[in-house]
Design a protein around this motif. Structure first.
Motif, short mmCIF file in Angstrom:
data_model
loop_
_atom_site.label_atom_id
_atom_site.label_comp_id
_atom_site.label_asym_id
_atom_site.label_seq_id
_atom_site.Cartn_x
_atom_site.Cartn_y
_atom_site.Cartn_z
N HIS A 264 0.72 -1.44 -0.51
CA HIS A 264 0.58 0.10 0.35
C HIS A 264 1.23 1.19 -0.48
N VAL B 2 -2.74 -0.53 -7.19
CA VAL B 2 -3.70 -0.54 -7.44
C VAL B 2 -4.79 -0.15 -5.72
N ASP B 3 -3.55 -1.43 -4.81
CA ASP B 3 -3.63 -1.38 -3.22
C ASP B 3 -4.37 -0.16 -2.72
N TRP C 236 -4.32 2.37 -4.66
CA TRP C 236 -5.75 4.03 -4.72
C TRP C 236 -6.77 3.76 -3.76
N ALA D 139 -8.94 -6.88 -8.92
CA ALA D 139 -9.76 -6.41 -7.62
C ALA D 139 -10.95 -5.94 -8.23
N LEU E 232 -12.45 -2.43 -5.96
CA LEU E 232 -12.12 -1.50 -5.88
C LEU E 232 -12.95 -0.23 -5.47
N ARG F 259 -13.40 2.13 -8.85
CA ARG F 259 -13.05 1.60 -10.34
C ARG F 259 -12.85 2.05 -11.04
#
Length: 323
Positions: free
Chosen positions: A87, A152-153, A155, A188, A191, A194
């Protein structure tokens, strides 16, 4: 503090784990160093020299009083090979985010690993996550999640108005590609926000390379009458290659979008003028639009652009010979 323990702490950059300490001094010596305030336990089995902590830097657990770089080292020492920075912590190691003192540290661990979140450290368990490539890489001597997964984590953990910056920076820095990020995003499906991430990747794949270019694409330079611009079109000028923001090749018009910083920098302005002159010698007209106009005078900029393109087209029409 015991001189042997002092040497160990110094050699290890101010951090020491219990297992290493008791190899060179008795357990009682380590306890005395903690009671005297020369060492502070920041995580289970992990101790920091007191001089590394500054109570003015943060509140809460001792870990939050460490410099972020030292905090990341402490978290990895506590994980002891069972986790990797993830992260925003991994994003900082990748050079795409600045962590402040007191910010939470993040670790990814495999689903079966038995370590839990502690004050100052959030532990994330992910099914299928493994502590080896391609899930984890070593960067600056630290185990971190691979860049695409890190972005991605991270975001949903960033404020909405800051989410695009590290993604754009990673693509501009050629650390990754929109295609690789899209593949990571595919894993994901739940998310937060997204759809906005996917839209950003689409714009980057189309050639946009800044928030201002994305704004221009979405609000100004698309729609009726607008050509399909080439974004970041490479043009060779002497011994170097320059990249044009928005290039209409048939009309030989290049639209340059000037951000607030670039627009106000005299040195950058001089570079731009020199480049514009070289492009003019190649028959390419360069038109600059400042951020203020792009954001606040959308329709005026659209109409001005359309008029310039129409004029350039008219000049390329060869008149018929009279009979």
């Amino acid at each position: 503090m015991n001189p042997v323990l002092t040497e160990l702490v110094t050699r290890s950059g101010g951090l020491v784990i219990r297992a290493a300490a008791v190899q060179v001094v008795p357990e009682s010596t380590l306890r005395w160093a903690c009671r005297s305030g020369e060492l502070v336990r920041v995580l289970p089995e992990v101790f920091a020299a007191a001089y590394l902590l500054d109570s003015r830097r943060g509140t809460g657990p001792a870990l939050s009083q460490l410099d972020p770089a030292q905090g990341r080292r402490a978290a990895l020492a506590w994980a002891d090979g069972r986790g990797a920075l993830s992260h925003l912590s991994a994003l900082a190691v990748w050079g795409l985010h600045r962590q402040e003192v007191g910010d939470l540290l993040h670790l990814n661990v495999p689903a079966g690993v038995g370590i839990r979140s502690r004050p100052g450290v959030v532990v994330h368990r992910q099914q299928g996550f493994m502590l080896e490539p391609p899930h984890v890489v070593v960067r600056q001597g630290m185990a971190v999640t691979r860049l695409e997964q890190t972005l991605v984590d991270s975001w949903p953990t960033l404020p909405p108005d800051e989410r695009r910056v590290p993604v754009i920076g990673a693509v501009n820095g050629r650390l990754t590609t929109p295609e690789r990020l899209a593949a990571a995003l595919g894993s994901a499906p739940k998310l937060d926000d997204r759809a906005a991430f996917r839209t950003l990747l689409t714009r980057l794949a189309e050639g946009c390379r800044s928030p201002l270019e994305i704004w221009g694409h979405e609000h100004v330079f698309t729609g009726p009458g607008m050509p399909v611009f080439q974004r970041q079109a490479p043009i060779r000028l002497g011994s170097r290659t320059v990249y044009l923001d928005l290039y209409a090749e048939p009309e030989r018009v290049n639209i340059e979008l000037d951000g607030a910083i670039t627009h106000g920098d005299p040195r950058q302005r001089e570079i731009d003028l020199r480049r514009d002159a070289q492009l003019a010698a190649r028959g390419i007209l360069v038109v600059h639009f400042a951020r203020r106009r792009l954001v606040h005078e959308v329709e005026d900029v659209r109409q001005e652009t359309l008029a310039i393109l129409a004029t350039r087209r008219a000049r390329t029409v060869v008149p018929r010979r009279l009979a």
